[in-house]
Design an enzyme around this catalytic site. Structure first.
Site, short mmCIF file in Angstrom:
data_model
loop_
_atom_site.label_atom_id
_atom_site.label_comp_id
_atom_site.label_asym_id
_atom_site.label_seq_id
_atom_site.Cartn_x
_atom_site.Cartn_y
_atom_site.Cartn_z
N LEU A 47 16.23 22.72 12.29
CA LEU A 47 16.62 21.34 12.54
C LEU A 47 17.67 21.31 13.64
O LEU A 47 18.75 21.90 13.50
CB LEU A 47 17.19 20.70 11.27
N THR A 48 17.36 20.63 14.73
CA THR A 48 18.28 20.57 15.87
C THR A 48 19.56 19.84 15.47
O THR A 48 19.51 18.81 14.81
CB THR A 48 17.61 19.85 17.05
N CYS A 79 7.67 20.61 19.81
CA CYS A 79 8.84 19.75 20.04
C CYS A 79 8.43 18.55 20.90
O CYS A 79 7.88 18.72 21.99
CB CYS A 79 9.95 20.54 20.72
N LYS A 110 4.88 27.10 15.47
CA LYS A 110 4.94 25.76 14.86
C LYS A 110 4.33 24.78 15.85
O LYS A 110 4.74 24.73 17.01
CB LYS A 110 6.39 25.37 14.55
N HIS A 138 2.77 20.51 11.76
CA HIS A 138 3.37 19.20 11.48
C HIS A 138 2.28 18.15 11.64
O HIS A 138 1.65 18.07 12.70
CB HIS A 138 4.54 18.93 12.44
N ASN A 156 3.77 20.56 7.05
CA ASN A 156 5.07 19.95 7.29
C ASN A 156 4.89 18.46 7.54
O ASN A 156 3.97 18.06 8.26
CB ASN A 156 5.74 20.63 8.49
N GLY A 157 5.77 17.66 6.92
CA GLY A 157 5.75 16.22 7.17
C GLY A 157 5.93 15.38 5.92
O GLY A 157 5.10 15.43 5.01
N ALA A 203 11.84 19.32 6.22
CA ALA A 203 12.70 19.05 7.37
C ALA A 203 13.63 17.87 7.09
O ALA A 203 14.70 18.04 6.53
CB ALA A 203 11.82 18.79 8.60
#
Length: 686
Positions: free
Chosen positions: A340-341, A424, A463, A493, A526-527, A551
């Site tokens: 996680l940014t 991203c 990813k 994702h 993911n999601g 996330a």
């Protein structure tokens, strides 16, 4: 603030009419169905961008701080840092540690201040509470500069901050390696050997490669077609003669593959926009042709010794590990905290580990910045000793960049796996050809994974998102080959790049990809996972999924890991939530420091996290459980004053919470959240 209205009979009038709607109607509009007795009128905010009024308990009060951060130029920031060093604020670290001027080895030549009394006069007052280092029964490494100096039992006597970090944190970049990176003097033999075997070595643009090419140009002249004293045939300038000579070399050496006169990057196909390329059905290979062998212009009769300089893994298969022979990570049913940014820093990951996370991953780091030795980028790779299963995530646009970064990270860091980000959606990343831009270039994706996995023995995971454009899904057509490329696992994702974080994740498509994947390739979904029911549903509907990555759900409520492991909806109290924030602050001060700089750094990251936690609606206040990640919470009262404060989406109230934990903010303090990627943002059609 007012007491909770739960005990009062009348329901407050709500101007937006949500109190008159049924829970089903609210859910259909993605609005959290809060019980009517807890609803309150929406806050009245000033229209000016210079202030953000704090609203709590249905009453409006003046904002305590502005939330618009003024942007300063790099020159202005540098000038301010230089002025701070020369002032009493910039006290010498060695003097601050012991409170003794004689401890500085530079004496009068030191560029920092040695005026202890002046420093004490301007130092902000101590923060209430105990020093985090003293709590851990260690010696505080900041001495006089510590903002918790009053809690030091031994006065100013200080320890060694580097020794503390060495004992608990790892993956720091040494100064020697950093200087070599600055001078571009680091060589990457494994990466270059693999790139050469794949025919991708010519993609390097480093100064070292340019110098080597210049030296080669001095040896091989392009002015005439003669044979020098060493028996080397020089290439003529005429292109027809070059092709004829190339054919002769291929016939003599028995080479049937395509011949390339140089190793420069091939030109891309002329495309106006990426969308035209997708709609036309043609895909740009990104300048990667893994099947073409590059034949360098060299001697017509090469000797065996000349080819023994670099033994490529392709030529000697005994040296190459098959992707399945690498160290495998058992992802099955493990709780995986996504990279996680900004907020997924080391203290936050430690909090999540304490709440039940099994796998952690560092924040996304850009390959070019790592290869340049940027300290801020290498800080994203730091690992705590409590992270027993840890990986780092890198992002790059070209095989040579990623392969060299992977070799460098594998050499300098201790990691269990390296994840390559190919999903991203951020513009600055996509515009450089990295992140989700790679989804439009499957041949470049292949080259990156092959080069990275062939360079190191460490597992390489990737990813991705479903596609670049919505409705143009393509991962299902690539998933069967990703294992052969060298990927040890794939995380999908369930959104396209165009969607960003809008709409719900397409889990049916994630299931489809998982079923098409080879048995040996773990697939992670993911999601939108926000409760243990979401987790159970995905695991039950698609047994082919190894696990699910969590996330934003962990950002809003990090105790989701506890809920999944204990299989319950945790109606957590405001006091328990505050204790989690206290743990984060303590871990943040240990990581960034307990001096003024460390306190303010911790505060900044705490505020970034609070911009997510305010979206949580307590279980006891909901008509329908569990809460969904895309629900917008209406304005509501909590069951106590602290819960009401935590529910505020005002930056001024977030600052108030930070002041409860880290003391008053400095004069002129401003804060604006860095990210806008909430679950109900509009998609950017980029």
């Amino acid at each position: 603030m007012d007491e909770s209205p739960a005990e009062t009979a009348p329901v407050p009038e709500v101007s937006n009419g949500w109190a008159d709607r049924t829970p089903e109607e609210l859910v259909a509009k993605s609005i959290a169905p809060v019980k009517k007795e807890f609803l309150c009128p929406p806050p009245i905010r000033a229209c000016s961008n210079e202030q953000n009024d704090a609203v709590s308990g249905g009453k409006t009060k003046p904002a305590q701080t502005s939330v618009v951060k003024e942007k300063k130029s790099k020159r202005q920031l540098k000038r301010e840092r230089q002025q701070a060093v020369k002032s009493a604020v910039g006290i010498c670290p060695e003097v601050a540690k012991r409170g003794d001027v004689s401890r500085c080895p530079y004496n009068d030549k030191c560029r920092f201040s040695h005026d202890i009394e002046a420093y004490k006069a301007q130092k902000p007052e101590d923060i209430e509470g105990d020093c985090p280092f003293m709590t851990a029964q260690e010696t505080c490494p900041y001495g006089l500069a510590c903002r918790f100096l009053g809690s030091h039992k031994d006065g100013v006597e200080a320890g060694d901050v580097s020794a503390h970090r060495r004992s608990s944190e790892m993956n720091g970049l040494s100064k020697d390696v950093q200087k070599l990176l600055w001078k571009n003097k680091v060589k990457f033999p494994k990466a270059d050997a693999k790139l050469k075997a794949l025919g991708l070595l010519g993609h390097a643009n480093s100064k070292i490669r340019i110098l080597e090419n210049k030296k080669d140009d001095q040896v091989v002249s392009n002015n005439c077609h003669v044979t020098d004293g060493n028996g080397c045939t020089e290439l003529p300038n005429n292109s027809d003669d070059k092709m004829e000579l190339a054919a002769e070399i291929r016939e003599e050496n028995g080479v049937d593959e395509t011949f390339s006169l140089d190793e420069s990057r091939p030109s891309k196909k002329p495309r106006s926009v990426i969308e035209e390329e997708i709609l036309s059905g043609e895909v740009d290979d990104g300048g990667v042709n893994a099947t073409a062998e590059v034949v360098e212009p060299s001697c017509t009769s090469p000797e065996p010794e000349a080819t023994a300089d670099i033994v490529s893994p392709e030529s000697d298969r005994s040296l190459k590990l098959h992707p399945r022979e690498k160290k495998l990570i058992d992802f099955r049913e493990k709780l995986y905290l996504a990279p996680l940014t900004t907020v997924g820093n080391l203290p936050f990951r430690r909090v999540c580990k304490g709440l039940g996370a099994d796998i952690t991953c560092g924040e996304m780091a850009m390959c070019t910045n790592l290869l340049q030795g940027q300290a801020s980028e290498w800080a994203l790779l730091r690992r705590h000793s409590s992270e027993d299963l840890f990986g780092v995530q890198i992002c790059g646009a070209y095989p040579d960049t990623v392969a060299r970064t992977v070799e460098l990270v594998n050499q300098e860091c201790t990691v269990d796996f390296i994840d390559i980000n190919m999903g991203c959606p951020i513009d600055i990343v996509v515009n450089k050809g990295a992140g989700s831009a790679l989804l439009t270039k499957p041949m470049r994706m292949k080259g990156i994974v092959q080069a990275a996995s062939g360079t190191v023995d460490c597992p390489i995971t990737i990813k991705v998102r479903t596609a670049y454009f919505e409705g143009k899904n393509r991962i299902d057509s690539l998933i069967a080959d990703m294992g052969n490329w060298g990927a040890s696992a794939v995380t999908i994702h369930g959104r396209s790049r165009q969607q960003r974080y809008s709409k719900l994740a397409d889990w049916e498509y994630v299931y489809q990809c998982a079923r098409k994947a080879p048995d040996a390739l773990p697939v992670l979904g993911n999601g939108d996972i926000f409760s243990y029911l979401d987790w159970n549903k995905h695991q039950a509907e698609c047994p082919e999924l190894s696990t699910c990555m969590i996330a934003r759900g962990a950002l809003v409520k990090p105790w989701i890991f506890t809920e999944i492991k204990e299989q319950r909806h945790w109606d957590i109290s405001s006091g328990e939530r505050l204790n989690i924030l206290k743990d984060y602050v303590r871990l943040g001060l240990e990581h960034w420091g307990s001096d003024t700089k460390g306190v303010e750094t911790t505060r900044r990251f705490l505020l970034e996290w609070l911009s997510y936690t305010c979206r949580y609606v307590p279980v006891g206040l909901l008509e329908v459980i569990p809460q969904r990640l895309n629900w917008r919470p209406p304005s509501y009262f909590g069951r106590d004053d602290l819960e009401t404060l935590m529910a505020s989406d005002s930056a001024a109230d977030w600052v108030r919470i930070s002041e409860m934990l880290l003391g008053k903010v400095p004069d002129g303090f401003t804060f604006a959240p860095k990210h806008k990627s909430n679950s109900y943002d509009r998609a950017e059609n980029g």
